[in-house]
Scaffold this motif. Structure first.
Motif, PDB file in Angstrom:
ATOM      1  N   ALA A  20       0.834  -1.194   0.000  1.00  0.00           N
ATOM      2  CA  ALA A  20       0.000   0.000   0.000  1.00  0.00           C
ATOM      3  C   ALA A  20       0.871   1.246   0.000  1.00  0.00           C
ATOM      4  N   ARG A  21       0.275   2.353  -0.410  1.00  0.00           N
ATOM      5  CA  ARG A  21       1.002   3.620  -0.339  1.00  0.00           C
ATOM      6  C   ARG A  21       1.369   3.928   1.112  1.00  0.00           C
ATOM      7  N   ALA A  22       0.441   3.606   2.005  1.00  0.00           N
ATOM      8  CA  ALA A  22       0.699   3.743   3.437  1.00  0.00           C
ATOM      9  C   ALA A  22      -0.236   2.804   4.176  1.00  0.00           C
ATOM     10  N   ILE A  23       0.227   2.281   5.290  1.00  0.00           N
ATOM     11  CA  ILE A  23      -0.600   1.457   6.175  1.00  0.00           C
ATOM     12  C   ILE A  23      -0.589   2.112   7.541  1.00  0.00           C
ATOM     13  N   LEU A  24      -1.770   2.530   8.002  1.00  0.00           N
ATOM     14  CA  LEU A  24      -1.935   3.074   9.352  1.00  0.00           C
ATOM     15  C   LEU A  24      -2.305   1.903  10.251  1.00  0.00           C
ATOM     16  N   THR A  25      -1.406   1.492  11.096  1.00  0.00           N
ATOM     17  CA  THR A  25      -1.615   0.249  11.847  1.00  0.00           C
ATOM     18  C   THR A  25      -2.463   0.438  13.096  1.00  0.00           C
ATOM     19  N   MET A  26      -2.524   1.635  13.671  1.00  0.00           N
ATOM     20  CA  MET A  26      -3.120   1.912  14.984  1.00  0.00           C
ATOM     21  C   MET A  26      -2.408   1.149  16.096  1.00  0.00           C
ATOM     22  N   ASN A  27      -1.209   0.693  15.813  1.00  0.00           N
ATOM     23  CA  ASN A  27      -0.339   0.056  16.803  1.00  0.00           C
ATOM     24  C   ASN A  27       0.752   1.056  17.153  1.00  0.00           C
ATOM     25  N   PRO A  28       0.741   1.635  18.355  1.00  0.00           N
ATOM     26  CA  PRO A  28       1.718   2.686  18.669  1.00  0.00           C
ATOM     27  C   PRO A  28       3.163   2.211  18.618  1.00  0.00           C
ATOM     28  N   MET A  70      -5.957   0.878   6.558  1.00  0.00           N
ATOM     29  CA  MET A  70      -5.988   0.985   8.008  1.00  0.00           C
ATOM     30  C   MET A  70      -6.819  -0.180   8.523  1.00  0.00           C
ATOM     31  N   PRO A  71      -6.850  -0.413   9.822  1.00  0.00           N
ATOM     32  CA  PRO A  71      -7.652  -1.534  10.305  1.00  0.00           C
ATOM     33  C   PRO A  71      -9.102  -1.398   9.866  1.00  0.00           C
ATOM     34  N   GLY A  72      -9.741  -2.522   9.602  1.00  0.00           N
ATOM     35  CA  GLY A  72     -11.174  -2.474   9.352  1.00  0.00           C
ATOM     36  C   GLY A  72     -11.855  -1.724  10.478  1.00  0.00           C
ATOM     37  N   LEU A  73     -12.739  -0.785  10.142  1.00  0.00           N
ATOM     38  CA  LEU A  73     -13.337   0.078  11.154  1.00  0.00           C
ATOM     39  C   LEU A  73     -14.307  -0.723  12.013  1.00  0.00           C
ATOM     40  N   VAL A  74     -14.405  -0.349  13.280  1.00  0.00           N
ATOM     41  CA  VAL A  74     -15.215  -1.072  14.259  1.00  0.00           C
ATOM     42  C   VAL A  74     -16.339  -0.156  14.725  1.00  0.00           C
ATOM     43  N   GLU A  75     -17.573  -0.555  14.464  1.00  0.00           N
ATOM     44  CA  GLU A  75     -18.745   0.215  14.900  1.00  0.00           C
ATOM     45  C   GLU A  75     -19.283  -0.433  16.172  1.00  0.00           C
ATOM     46  N   HIS A 520      -6.999 -10.725  13.160  1.00  0.00           N
ATOM     47  CA  HIS A 520      -7.696 -10.946  11.896  1.00  0.00           C
ATOM     48  C   HIS A 520      -7.185  -9.950  10.854  1.00  0.00           C
ATOM     49  N   ALA A 521      -7.011 -10.432   9.632  1.00  0.00           N
ATOM     50  CA  ALA A 521      -6.547  -9.573   8.541  1.00  0.00           C
ATOM     51  C   ALA A 521      -7.739  -8.819   7.954  1.00  0.00           C
ATOM     52  N   ASP A 522      -8.251  -7.870   8.740  1.00  0.00           N
ATOM     53  CA  ASP A 522      -9.396  -7.045   8.360  1.00  0.00           C
ATOM     54  C   ASP A 522      -8.897  -5.627   8.118  1.00  0.00           C
ATOM     55  N   PHE A 523      -9.113  -5.121   6.894  1.00  0.00           N
ATOM     56  CA  PHE A 523      -8.594  -3.799   6.534  1.00  0.00           C
ATOM     57  C   PHE A 523      -9.682  -2.964   5.890  1.00  0.00           C
ATOM     58  N   CYS A 524      -9.530  -1.660   6.024  1.00  0.00           N
ATOM     59  CA  CYS A 524     -10.338  -0.674   5.316  1.00  0.00           C
ATOM     60  C   CYS A 524      -9.426  -0.013   4.288  1.00  0.00           C
ATOM     61  N   VAL A 525      -9.904   0.095   3.057  1.00  0.00           N
ATOM     62  CA  VAL A 525      -9.107   0.658   1.962  1.00  0.00           C
ATOM     63  C   VAL A 525      -9.590   2.081   1.684  1.00  0.00           C
ATOM     64  N   ASP A 529      -5.070   9.506   3.049  1.00  0.00           N
ATOM     65  CA  ASP A 529      -4.541   9.205   4.375  1.00  0.00           C
ATOM     66  C   ASP A 529      -5.222  10.108   5.402  1.00  0.00           C
ATOM     67  N   PRO A 530      -5.988   9.554   6.332  1.00  0.00           N
ATOM     68  CA  PRO A 530      -6.705  10.410   7.290  1.00  0.00           C
ATOM     69  C   PRO A 530      -5.787  11.182   8.222  1.00  0.00           C
ATOM     70  N   GLN A 531      -4.528  10.775   8.341  1.00  0.00           N
ATOM     71  CA  GLN A 531      -3.592  11.521   9.174  1.00  0.00           C
ATOM     72  C   GLN A 531      -2.931  12.669   8.419  1.00  0.00           C
ATOM     73  N   GLU A 532      -3.188  12.769   7.128  1.00  0.00           N
ATOM     74  CA  GLU A 532      -2.561  13.821   6.322  1.00  0.00           C
ATOM     75  C   GLU A 532      -3.544  14.850   5.786  1.00  0.00           C
ATOM     76  N   VAL A 533      -4.835  14.486   5.658  1.00  0.00           N
ATOM     77  CA  VAL A 533      -5.798  15.458   5.151  1.00  0.00           C
ATOM     78  C   VAL A 533      -6.152  16.439   6.261  1.00  0.00           C
ATOM     79  N   PRO A 534      -6.630  17.650   5.934  1.00  0.00           N
ATOM     80  CA  PRO A 534      -7.086  18.576   6.967  1.00  0.00           C
ATOM     81  C   PRO A 534      -8.219  17.948   7.780  1.00  0.00           C
ATOM     82  N   PRO A 535      -8.308  18.206   9.077  1.00  0.00           N
ATOM     83  CA  PRO A 535      -9.359  17.609   9.911  1.00  0.00           C
ATOM     84  C   PRO A 535     -10.770  17.830   9.371  1.00  0.00           C
ATOM     85  N   GLN A 536     -11.010  18.954   8.704  1.00  0.00           N
ATOM     86  CA  GLN A 536     -12.340  19.214   8.146  1.00  0.00           C
ATOM     87  C   GLN A 536     -12.684  18.255   7.006  1.00  0.00           C
TER      88      GLN A 536
END
Length: 558
Positions: A20-28, A70-75, A520-525, A529-536
């Protein structure tokens, strides 16, 4: 010369490496990467292509090379009817996208609501009840819908319109007659005209029950039909969700069998986490727990039964939530106890002692206080580590209540979407400016050390964790007002809340919520990149697909 080693079972298994161009792992410990290796539906390794070379031969899959994983989103708080509700007429105030991607315009007048209902009725058989959903009168300048509005839709066919909160409904005169609701009916929650006649607005479960009994409670059952489950899967994919709750499940045998069968299909795109509805068992925890143990035999990798849901009060915008002094800003009477205060202690104690995890609906701060007190007493009687009892919605909690939650090991799942959809109404009508500014207080929860998630409560508001994250980050109402700037959280904290944070409240953080070895290998495509776009722009990031158990799934129209 030594013989070449025979490949063991792990070596023989097929390995795929996704680039991927980038993988946001949510693993600090390893926040970003470019490649993830998958074997047997689980994450084998995360890092660069070179980091993963030691795992042996692998198929390199570059379909996401230009995208972000990024990880598959959890609702952590939604309901399966988010899919099946689209079998009925959507009559909400805001535009809304259906499972097929079609956007239905919001309706800005009672006349527009009536017109859509009449249009929908044209496709029904003469004996069928006309059902609408998503309506909320709080957007119509204080007007309340009545039998007069719905009798104009049909004076012969029964008509039922469920409010967006699912805590109120409107019906027409034929439905009142069939349900046996008249001037002499003594049930709390039946709204009336000045002359004592029912107006057609029914508030909370007791008042709605005579209608539900007649129509078969379709607002629940549609979620467990095969078609409803498939529609829910499509809605979840559009939202990037790979784990979702069904936070009120009545544990009916037929619905559970369908749920177990459909979710077990390899390409079903979502792991479902139902919570048993304690309300269904009329205050009999032993019966609910017995049914839950029986239903648990159906569990598999994409179905996880075991939680219990309690509902203490109603909705703030419906004026049925229980709030502390000084009450509702517009002077409306206090709300309705769905569970009587004298009964809550016994219910919490019984489920707590049985080892069940409780998810407790509290909207008003009076209801929140009651629930905290009940959990406090249960823990004093029966200490229990890592229970993770979670308050759901918990919209009016203040700093002192969050501190108590933290001290008791509780979690909270805050209804961040409310800030956008009802924030202006809360500011002007229900809570007033000062209390509205601290509604759904993510920053206060974080400061107090309470593990928290944020949610949509779909179908109450649309399923879409990136939008929910945008709400928590920006706290912007539909009119553009910033409601409580001090309660804003960072993009990083909001992304955590819709991944690992939500997974933690479900006791699933060891399985989902981050891209880490063994999960589990659950991803959201994503396109961006949500960490690079403006918060708005967080809510505008396009979901391109999902991966469930290592199986790439493209978005498809219904």
């Amino acid at each position: 010369m030594h013989d070449a080693p025979h490949p063991g079972p792990a070596q023989a298994a097929r390995t795929t490496i996704f680039a991927a161009r980038a993988i946001l792992t949510m693993n600090p410990a390893q926040p970003r990467a470019t490649h993830v290796a998958v074997r047997d539906g689980r994450i084998l390794g995360v890092g660069s292509r070179e980091d993963l070379a030691g795992w042996g031969p692998a198929e390199l899959d570059e379909r996401y090379a230009d995208h972000v994983l990024m990880p598959g989103l959890v609702e952590g708080h939604c309901h399966l009817p988010e899919g099946g509700m689209w079998q009925f007429a959507y009559v909400g105030y805001y535009d809304r996208r259906g499972p097929d991607g079609r956007v239905w315009p919001g309706l800005k007048s009672f006349a527009a609501v009536a017109a859509r209902l009449r249009e929908f009725a044209a496709g029904l058989a003469p004996e069928q009840t006309l059902i609408g959903w998503g309506f909320d009168p709080i957007f119509f300048g204080g007007q309340r819908m009545s039998v007069r509005d719905l009798d104009a839709v049909s004076a012969e066919r029964p008509v039922v319109v469920m409010h967006a909160s699912m805590h109120l409904m409107n019906v027409n005169t034929p439905m009142l007659a069939r349900a046996g609701i008249d001037r002499d009916t003594d049930i709390e929650g039946i709204s009336r005209f000045a002359d004592g006649q029912p107006s057609g607005e029914l508030c909370e479960f007791a008042a709605m029950f005579p209608v539900m009994r007649l129509i078969g409670n379709p607002f629940r059952t549609v979620g467990l039909s095969e078609n409803g489950l498939r529609m829910f899967g499509k809605v979840a994919q559009w939202a990037g969700v790979t784990t979702a709750t069904d936070l009120v499940n009545e544990l009916g045998d037929e619905g559970l069998a369908t749920l177990a069968r459909v979710t077990a299909e390899p390409d079903y795109p979502v792991r479902i986490v139902p919570a048993a509805s304690a309300l269904t068992y009329a205050g009999d925890p032993a019966a609910c727990l017995a049914k839950l143990r029986e239903a648990g035999r159906l569990n598999h990798g994409k179905l996880r039964l075991g939680m219990v849901k309690l509902v203490v009060d109603g909705s703030i915008q419906g004026f049925t939530a229980r709030v502390r002094w000084p009450g509702y800003y517009n002077g409306a009477p206090n709300g309705i106890w769905v569970i009587a205060p004298g009964e809550l202690d016994g219910l919490v104690q019984a489920y707590h002692e049985a080892g069940a995890q409780l998810h407790i609906h509290t909207n008003g701060d009076e209801a929140t206080e009651l629930a905290i007190d009940a959990i406090d007493r249960a823990l004093r009687r029966s200490p229990r580590r890592d229970h993770r009892h979670t308050l759901q919605h918990c919209q009016m909690a203040d700093a002192a209540q969050f501190r108590r939650m933290a001290s008791l090991g509780m979690c909270v799942n805050l209804f961040a979407n409310h800030i956008f959809y009802w924030g202006d109404a809360h500011h002007a009508l229900t809570m007033g400016p000062d209390r509205a500014n601290r509604m759904d207080a993510c920053a206060s929860a974080a400061r107090a050390g309470v593990p928290f998630a944020i949610h949509s409560d779909a179908p109450i508001t649309p399923l879409g964790p990136l939008f929910t994250a945008w709400c928590a980050v920006n706290r912007q109402t539909a009119s553009g007002r910033v409601l409580g700037e001090s309660e804003r959280i960072s993009v990083e904290a909001a992304l955590h809340a819709i991944t690992l944070g939500a997974a933690y409240t479900l006791h699933m953080d060891h399985l989902v919520g981050s891209i880490e070895v063994g999960k589990h290998a659950d991803f959201c495509v994503l396109r961006d990149d949500p960490q690079e776009v403006p918060p708005q722009r967080l809510k505008d990031i396009e979901v391109l697909g999902t991966v469930i158990g290592g199986r790439p799934l493209a978005l498809q129209a219904a």
